[in-house]
Design a protein around this motif. Sequence first.
Motif, PDB file in Angstrom:
ATOM      1  N   GLU A 136       9.080  14.910  -2.538  1.00  0.00           N
ATOM      2  CA  GLU A 136      10.364  15.174  -3.039  1.00  0.00           C
ATOM      3  C   GLU A 136      11.190  13.924  -3.144  1.00  0.00           C
ATOM      4  O   GLU A 136      11.978  14.022  -4.035  1.00  0.00           O
ATOM      5  N   ASN A 137      11.355  13.361  -2.036  1.00  0.00           N
ATOM      6  CA  ASN A 137      12.484  12.178  -2.294  1.00  0.00           C
ATOM      7  C   ASN A 137      11.855  10.868  -2.390  1.00  0.00           C
ATOM      8  O   ASN A 137      12.224   9.839  -1.852  1.00  0.00           O
ATOM      9  N   SER A 138      10.814  10.814  -3.539  1.00  0.00           N
ATOM     10  CA  SER A 138      10.185   9.629  -3.901  1.00  0.00           C
ATOM     11  C   SER A 138      11.106   8.615  -4.213  1.00  0.00           C
ATOM     12  O   SER A 138      11.028   7.486  -3.931  1.00  0.00           O
ATOM     13  N   ASP A 139      12.257   9.065  -5.066  1.00  0.00           N
ATOM     14  CA  ASP A 139      13.278   7.992  -5.537  1.00  0.00           C
ATOM     15  C   ASP A 139      13.907   7.424  -4.320  1.00  0.00           C
ATOM     16  O   ASP A 139      14.510   6.262  -4.284  1.00  0.00           O
ATOM     17  N   ALA A 140      14.370   8.247  -3.220  1.00  0.00           N
ATOM     18  CA  ALA A 140      15.176   7.655  -2.290  1.00  0.00           C
ATOM     19  C   ALA A 140      14.309   6.657  -1.338  1.00  0.00           C
ATOM     20  O   ALA A 140      14.650   5.772  -0.951  1.00  0.00           O
ATOM     21  N   LEU A 141      12.902   7.151  -1.139  1.00  0.00           N
ATOM     22  CA  LEU A 141      12.055   6.135  -0.579  1.00  0.00           C
ATOM     23  C   LEU A 141      11.830   4.652  -1.047  1.00  0.00           C
ATOM     24  O   LEU A 141      11.974   3.888  -0.586  1.00  0.00           O
ATOM     25  N   LEU A 142      11.683   4.854  -2.532  1.00  0.00           N
ATOM     26  CA  LEU A 142      11.623   3.665  -3.413  1.00  0.00           C
ATOM     27  C   LEU A 142      13.069   3.109  -2.971  1.00  0.00           C
ATOM     28  O   LEU A 142      13.038   1.777  -3.092  1.00  0.00           O
ATOM     29  N   GLU A 143      14.015   3.601  -3.219  1.00  0.00           N
ATOM     30  CA  GLU A 143      15.530   2.868  -3.223  1.00  0.00           C
ATOM     31  C   GLU A 143      15.355   2.158  -1.886  1.00  0.00           C
ATOM     32  O   GLU A 143      16.047   1.055  -1.780  1.00  0.00           O
TER      33      GLU A 143
ATOM     34  N   LYS B 137      14.756  11.151 -11.996  1.00  0.00           N
ATOM     35  CA  LYS B 137      14.895  10.537 -10.786  1.00  0.00           C
ATOM     36  C   LYS B 137      14.971   9.120 -11.052  1.00  0.00           C
ATOM     37  O   LYS B 137      15.324   8.230 -10.279  1.00  0.00           O
ATOM     38  N   GLY B 138      14.009   8.482 -11.949  1.00  0.00           N
ATOM     39  CA  GLY B 138      13.971   7.033 -12.037  1.00  0.00           C
ATOM     40  C   GLY B 138      14.844   6.298 -13.089  1.00  0.00           C
ATOM     41  O   GLY B 138      14.741   5.174 -13.054  1.00  0.00           O
ATOM     42  N   GLN B 139      15.525   7.285 -13.537  1.00  0.00           N
ATOM     43  CA  GLN B 139      16.406   6.448 -14.766  1.00  0.00           C
ATOM     44  C   GLN B 139      17.200   5.364 -14.365  1.00  0.00           C
ATOM     45  O   GLN B 139      17.528   4.480 -14.870  1.00  0.00           O
ATOM     46  N   ASP B 140      18.025   5.467 -13.115  1.00  0.00           N
ATOM     47  CA  ASP B 140      18.804   4.716 -12.638  1.00  0.00           C
ATOM     48  C   ASP B 140      17.877   3.501 -12.098  1.00  0.00           C
ATOM     49  O   ASP B 140      18.525   2.226 -11.962  1.00  0.00           O
ATOM     50  N   LEU B 141      16.916   3.566 -11.506  1.00  0.00           N
ATOM     51  CA  LEU B 141      16.133   2.486 -10.834  1.00  0.00           C
ATOM     52  C   LEU B 141      15.477   1.722 -11.733  1.00  0.00           C
ATOM     53  O   LEU B 141      15.452   0.383 -11.570  1.00  0.00           O
ATOM     54  N   VAL B 142      14.875   2.104 -12.846  1.00  0.00           N
ATOM     55  CA  VAL B 142      14.002   1.386 -13.721  1.00  0.00           C
ATOM     56  C   VAL B 142      14.817   0.265 -14.220  1.00  0.00           C
ATOM     57  O   VAL B 142      14.406  -0.994 -14.322  1.00  0.00           O
ATOM     58  N   PRO B 143      16.018   0.441 -14.884  1.00  0.00           N
ATOM     59  CA  PRO B 143      16.806  -0.748 -15.534  1.00  0.00           C
ATOM     60  C   PRO B 143      16.935  -1.952 -14.488  1.00  0.00           C
ATOM     61  O   PRO B 143      16.861  -3.101 -14.815  1.00  0.00           O
ATOM     62  N   LYS B 144      17.391  -1.370 -13.242  1.00  0.00           N
ATOM     63  CA  LYS B 144      17.657  -2.489 -12.203  1.00  0.00           C
ATOM     64  C   LYS B 144      16.451  -3.198 -11.688  1.00  0.00           C
ATOM     65  O   LYS B 144      16.742  -4.525 -11.794  1.00  0.00           O
TER      66      LYS B 144
ATOM     67  N   ALA C 254       0.896  -1.168   0.086  1.00  0.00           N
ATOM     68  CA  ALA C 254       0.025  -0.150  -0.148  1.00  0.00           C
ATOM     69  C   ALA C 254       0.795   1.250   0.139  1.00  0.00           C
ATOM     70  O   ALA C 254       0.589   2.220  -0.861  1.00  0.00           O
ATOM     71  N   MET C 255       1.788   1.201   0.951  1.00  0.00           N
ATOM     72  CA  MET C 255       2.781   2.410   1.070  1.00  0.00           C
ATOM     73  C   MET C 255       3.469   2.547  -0.416  1.00  0.00           C
ATOM     74  O   MET C 255       3.773   3.784  -0.682  1.00  0.00           O
ATOM     75  N   VAL C 256       4.101   1.562  -0.802  1.00  0.00           N
ATOM     76  CA  VAL C 256       4.596   1.760  -2.063  1.00  0.00           C
ATOM     77  C   VAL C 256       3.800   2.010  -3.406  1.00  0.00           C
ATOM     78  O   VAL C 256       3.977   3.010  -4.085  1.00  0.00           O
ATOM     79  N   TRP C 257       2.549   1.712  -3.535  1.00  0.00           N
ATOM     80  CA  TRP C 257       1.581   2.440  -4.177  1.00  0.00           C
ATOM     81  C   TRP C 257       1.454   3.996  -4.151  1.00  0.00           C
ATOM     82  O   TRP C 257       1.467   4.413  -5.198  1.00  0.00           O
ATOM     83  N   VAL C 258       1.322   4.176  -2.880  1.00  0.00           N
ATOM     84  CA  VAL C 258       1.145   5.744  -2.697  1.00  0.00           C
ATOM     85  C   VAL C 258       2.420   6.399  -2.980  1.00  0.00           C
ATOM     86  O   VAL C 258       2.423   7.525  -3.792  1.00  0.00           O
ATOM     87  N   ILE C 259       3.680   5.819  -2.628  1.00  0.00           N
ATOM     88  CA  ILE C 259       4.734   6.611  -3.366  1.00  0.00           C
ATOM     89  C   ILE C 259       5.017   6.663  -4.929  1.00  0.00           C
ATOM     90  O   ILE C 259       5.173   7.652  -5.424  1.00  0.00           O
ATOM     91  N   GLY C 260       4.494   5.513  -5.436  1.00  0.00           N
ATOM     92  CA  GLY C 260       4.549   5.417  -6.755  1.00  0.00           C
ATOM     93  C   GLY C 260       3.658   6.488  -7.501  1.00  0.00           C
ATOM     94  O   GLY C 260       3.933   7.219  -8.485  1.00  0.00           O
TER      95      GLY C 260
ATOM     96  N   ALA D 297       5.412   0.738  -8.867  1.00  0.00           N
ATOM     97  CA  ALA D 297       5.778   2.145  -8.496  1.00  0.00           C
ATOM     98  C   ALA D 297       7.079   2.608  -9.056  1.00  0.00           C
ATOM     99  O   ALA D 297       7.105   3.926  -9.491  1.00  0.00           O
ATOM    100  N   THR D 298       8.232   1.988  -9.443  1.00  0.00           N
ATOM    101  CA  THR D 298       9.351   2.259 -10.246  1.00  0.00           C
ATOM    102  C   THR D 298       8.991   2.799 -11.615  1.00  0.00           C
ATOM    103  O   THR D 298       9.624   3.759 -11.775  1.00  0.00           O
ATOM    104  N   VAL D 299       8.295   2.164 -12.178  1.00  0.00           N
ATOM    105  CA  VAL D 299       7.787   2.472 -13.866  1.00  0.00           C
ATOM    106  C   VAL D 299       7.014   3.802 -13.506  1.00  0.00           C
ATOM    107  O   VAL D 299       7.289   4.687 -14.289  1.00  0.00           O
ATOM    108  N   LYS D 300       6.193   4.049 -12.560  1.00  0.00           N
ATOM    109  CA  LYS D 300       5.375   5.337 -12.318  1.00  0.00           C
ATOM    110  C   LYS D 300       6.642   6.573 -12.207  1.00  0.00           C
ATOM    111  O   LYS D 300       6.450   7.452 -12.629  1.00  0.00           O
ATOM    112  N   LEU D 301       7.362   6.177 -11.292  1.00  0.00           N
ATOM    113  CA  LEU D 301       8.372   7.316 -10.920  1.00  0.00           C
ATOM    114  C   LEU D 301       9.198   7.677 -12.178  1.00  0.00           C
ATOM    115  O   LEU D 301       9.202   8.876 -12.438  1.00  0.00           O
ATOM    116  N   PHE D 302       9.677   6.692 -12.981  1.00  0.00           N
ATOM    117  CA  PHE D 302      10.135   6.950 -14.153  1.00  0.00           C
ATOM    118  C   PHE D 302       9.487   7.689 -15.132  1.00  0.00           C
ATOM    119  O   PHE D 302       9.881   8.765 -15.841  1.00  0.00           O
ATOM    120  N   ILE D 303       8.125   7.439 -15.279  1.00  0.00           N
ATOM    121  CA  ILE D 303       6.980   8.068 -16.206  1.00  0.00           C
ATOM    122  C   ILE D 303       7.035   9.559 -15.560  1.00  0.00           C
ATOM    123  O   ILE D 303       6.925  10.780 -16.443  1.00  0.00           O
TER     124      ILE D 303
END
Length: 710
Positions: free
Chosen positions: A467-474, A505-512, A454-460, A494-500
């Motif tokens: 502001e720090n959504s990428d850090a929270l997801l990481e 912010k999301g370019q490093d997380l998505v490929p991983k 649920a929390m990950v859904w909210v962040i995404g 959520a990672t795909v949503k962050l990238f979109i």
Amino acid sequence: MSGAQGGGDSKLFARGKVAELRFELNSGGKKDKHFTAKKIALKKIVANMTMSNNDMVALFPDILGCMNIPNLEIKKMCFLYLVNYARMRPDVAVKAIPVLEHDMEDPNPLVRALALRTMSYIHVREFVESTVPIVKHLLRDPDPYVRKTAAYCVAKLYDHDRHMVEKSDLIDRLNSLLRDDNPTVVASALAGLMDIWERSDAIKLTIDYSNASKMVAILPDCSEWGQTYILEALMSYVPQETGEAALLAERIAPRLSHSNSAVVLTCIRVILYLMNYISDQKQISALCRKLSPPLVTLLAKGPEVQYLALRNALLILQRRPEVLRNDIRVFFCKYNDPIYVKVTKLELIFMLANEKNIDEVLTELREYATEIDVHFVRKAVRAIGKLAIKIEPAARRCINLLLELVATKVTYIVQEATVVIRNIFRKYPNQYESIIGTLCEHLDSLDEPEAKAAMVWVIGQYASRIENSDALLEDFLFSFAEEPVEVQLALLTATVKLFIQRPTKGQDLVPKVLKWATEETDNPDLRDRAYMYWRLLSTDMEAAKRIVMGDKPAITAESERLDPVTLEEMCLNVGTLATVYLKPVQTVFRNARPRRLQDSPALQREELPGPVTGLRSDANKSLSQLGMGGQAADFDPRTERGNPPNGNGNLAQAVSDADAYFASQMRGMQIQEQGDSFGGNAGEAAGYVVNQYGGNQGVYQHGQTGDLLL
């Protein structure tokens, strides 16, 4: 017998030896005129039989010798022994038939009835065949107690050998007992016929208004179980006019005040059934008002009866919402209620809550949320969140109460609140996002899969506003491999949503994440979703945004409702075990006959309340609606399929091409020093332009030619 009774019957329950018991059984002689020694010995034998001591079967010849003793107490124990062991030693048991036949001519009606009941209970061919002519004779016995017993015996014989009973005229004779002068005999005949009807496909039970009226007339003269049988039988009456149904419902309504809960619940079932044939809404409303007090009265009984009444109230409210409309306070929990009663009351409180009583309900739920029972506290917190979704004007008050509970920092409260707040965001997008900061302060409290998802859904979903959504997801992604599948699915989306929303912010997380989900997982759901996202992102970013960030299905807070067909059947079975489970009767009782409303000119064909789409119960979340494991499904492969390259539908080739292309794109994604765009290198046109300062960052794809997968 006083010697045995002096120390209580518990002394009899000692494992006895056959030789000793045989000696005791045959002792006493002529001096023992009251057969005291035999009674004590028989009690010991019955006690050993109860303890499953099968050595007692060796005493069969001695027991047969005692059956001729003219003492009712001894006969009862001998017949009990006979019923228990006859199938183990049928060759010896048949020697008892002459004794039983002789007892059926005894002047004492209790002895006649006891012998008949014993004979009909024994499922041995010789006993069954011998019983048929005797039952025919005793159905016309001058004593009503014997006739009542004979009526039950017909149903018992039908259970043993239905073909033999159908070939004989026993069922017709049983039917003729419905005209008997004694109400108890009539009720017993109805019970027998109902039992046979339940088991038979060939026999149809039909009752016209004249017979139904006579049955209702004898109700006050019957015992409580006789009343139950008659009320059960009235379910086979099909009204042909609305006036008949209304009159009959009024005539049986006094049974609602009976002290026996079985009579009350069966009466409620018949009235609910007859309502389907009444056209006048005023009469229906009046009957609904009469149904509320007996249901409330049942709540004063023991917890088991309370639970049955509450489960039936859940069912009745779905069909007739006006019942119990103003009685919400009686469902408030008491401190000493068992947990199963409390949870069911909580469901009813939610169903009866409205704008008028919401403040009172929230005050009550606040108390429940601070109790010591963790399971109940979770249910209470979830109910508060569902009320925010159900009653829109009260949403702010519900959210304030949830935040107040989150501030207690009790782990399980924080986790339940996170789950329901996710649903509130779904219901009211862009309204209550100010509370996201409060949720983010308690990330360390989340250790359950549903709360994490649920929390990950909210962040995404709100990556552009955190502001720090990428850090929270990481932080969540650090343990990606160890997380349950539902959390992994939520993290992927959520990672795909962050990238979109924020490509920089999301370019490093998505490929991983895509690499983990496609290469390092065994779960097909996770892998397939990752491949779909991969292909979407590598072909058409606008389509990806439209699909992943598109509008979600509407969400409602109605408790799980039954589908119309099941609801109709359930209302015809009020008071039975099936209503406790809220499952179709045949799911609970495999051989039960399903019940349906019979067609007639008086049947009111209005639609039953249909199932509510939206929020379902915890155990039955809709996959298409809430996604795997509770997170919102943002991509449905059944409805959003990409066109196969070159139209040849070669999925393996398409995936391979996407893999190669996207891997090369990821290698080239580097933030340029001069701005927020990124691309293959500084000399080429930027593939994406990101405005870091916008509240909701848009994504613009540079013009492409052709399908990137080709």
